[in-house]
Enzyme design. Structure first.
Site, mmCIF file in Angstrom:
data_model
loop_
_atom_site.group_PDB
_atom_site.id
_atom_site.type_symbol
_atom_site.label_atom_id
_atom_site.label_comp_id
_atom_site.label_asym_id
_atom_site.label_seq_id
_atom_site.Cartn_x
_atom_site.Cartn_y
_atom_site.Cartn_z
ATOM 1 N N CYS A 87 34.251 47.717 42.094
ATOM 2 C CA CYS A 87 33.427 46.507 41.977
ATOM 3 C C CYS A 87 31.969 46.828 42.298
ATOM 4 O O CYS A 87 31.275 47.426 41.493
ATOM 5 C CB CYS A 87 33.995 45.398 42.869
ATOM 6 S SG CYS A 87 33.373 43.750 42.478
ATOM 7 N N HIS A 196 40.066 45.344 41.893
ATOM 8 C CA HIS A 196 40.200 45.882 43.245
ATOM 9 C C HIS A 196 41.590 46.452 43.502
ATOM 10 O O HIS A 196 42.491 45.744 43.968
ATOM 11 C CB HIS A 196 39.932 44.771 44.262
ATOM 12 C CG HIS A 196 38.494 44.392 44.396
ATOM 13 N ND1 HIS A 196 37.693 44.838 45.424
ATOM 14 C CD2 HIS A 196 37.706 43.605 43.623
ATOM 15 C CE1 HIS A 196 36.472 44.338 45.282
ATOM 16 N NE2 HIS A 196 36.458 43.590 44.198
ATOM 17 N N GLU A 198 42.516 48.277 45.923
ATOM 18 C CA GLU A 198 42.826 48.296 47.354
ATOM 19 C C GLU A 198 43.513 47.019 47.827
ATOM 20 O O GLU A 198 44.060 46.974 48.938
ATOM 21 C CB GLU A 198 41.558 48.559 48.183
ATOM 22 C CG GLU A 198 40.616 47.378 48.343
ATOM 23 C CD GLU A 198 39.694 47.138 47.169
ATOM 24 O OE1 GLU A 198 38.693 46.422 47.336
ATOM 25 O OE2 GLU A 198 39.969 47.657 46.062
#
Length: 235
Positions: A87, A196, A198
């Protein structure tokens, strides 16, 4: 062999701790790094996390791309170190000219958050080798400046040289040209993506799946890919 992956914190980073957690779950050791330092602490790979570095003033990622540690990031990229920009980190990589093109305001002028379906277009990078080319995955997306843009010549090069790492499937959430969600450099060690990974590394805390609510772990493959790439390079 313990793989050490650095996560750089910039003023305004929001997802640095999440990236550290993902690295730990994947089986590597996360190392906290600071934007104002010139020391990468001997790490094997790097993550530039999401957030709003320097408040996204000027352009998202533009000021962070000039941070002191980015000199070392550029040198590491040239030396072949695996580097992932997530991002805001992706925005930094394009602003630092480590990846082509640019990222602009979403086409609808709104901040978007959703579980996003993606297709892996290049499974030969340091961050996607745990996937198959053509594999579809779902990971969260949250951004306001995620529209990939490039001039016609750059776009033709990106497509022609296989530099599209990931593409949006089902819906293009931000108006990115050619549904591009993520890019790689020619060498395959530097990858940036707007969604994302993660946030999809542990069952119970990821996107909903057909099997159970919030059980998606598709993001874990990005971090296990990097571990495999480092181990393979050392063999």
């Amino acid at each position: 062999m313990t793989i050490r992956i650095g996560v750089i914190t910039f003023p305004g980073s929001l997802d640095d701790r999440d990236a550290q957690r993902a690295i730990r779950i994947a089986g590597a050791e996360p190392v906290a790094l600071w934007h104002g330092s010139h020391d990468l602490d001997g790490v094997d790979a790097l993550v530039l996390p999401g957030g709003f570095s320097y408040g996204d003033y000027l352009r998202a990622g533009a000021i962070a791309a000039l941070a002191p540690i980015m000199s070392e990031v550029k040198d590491a990229a040239e030396a072949g170190m695996p580097i992932l920009g997530i991002c805001n980190g992706f925005q930094m990589l394009v602003e630092a000219h480590l990846l082509p093109g640019g990222l602009i305001r979403n086409a609808n002028q709104q901040f978007i958050r959703r579980d996003q379906r993606l297709r892996v277009e290049n499974a030969d990078t340091a961050w996607t080798n745990d996937f198959r080319r053509g594999q579809e995955i779902v990971i969260p997306l949250k951004n306001a400046d995620g529209g990939f843009t490039a001039d016609a010549e750059t776009l033709a090069r990106v497509e022609g040289e296989g530099l599209v790492a990931l593409r949006y499937v089902g819906v293009n959430p931000n108006g990115s040209l050619d549904d591009i969600a993520g890019l790689t450099n020619e060498r395959g060690n530097v990858v940036g993506l707007m969604p994302h990974p993660e946030h999809a590394v542990e069952a119970g805390f990821g996107p909903d799946t057909a099997q159970a609510m919030r059980s998606g772990v598709d993001g874990l493959g990005f971090f296990t890919s990097a571990i495999a790439a480092v181990v393979g390079a050392a063999a």
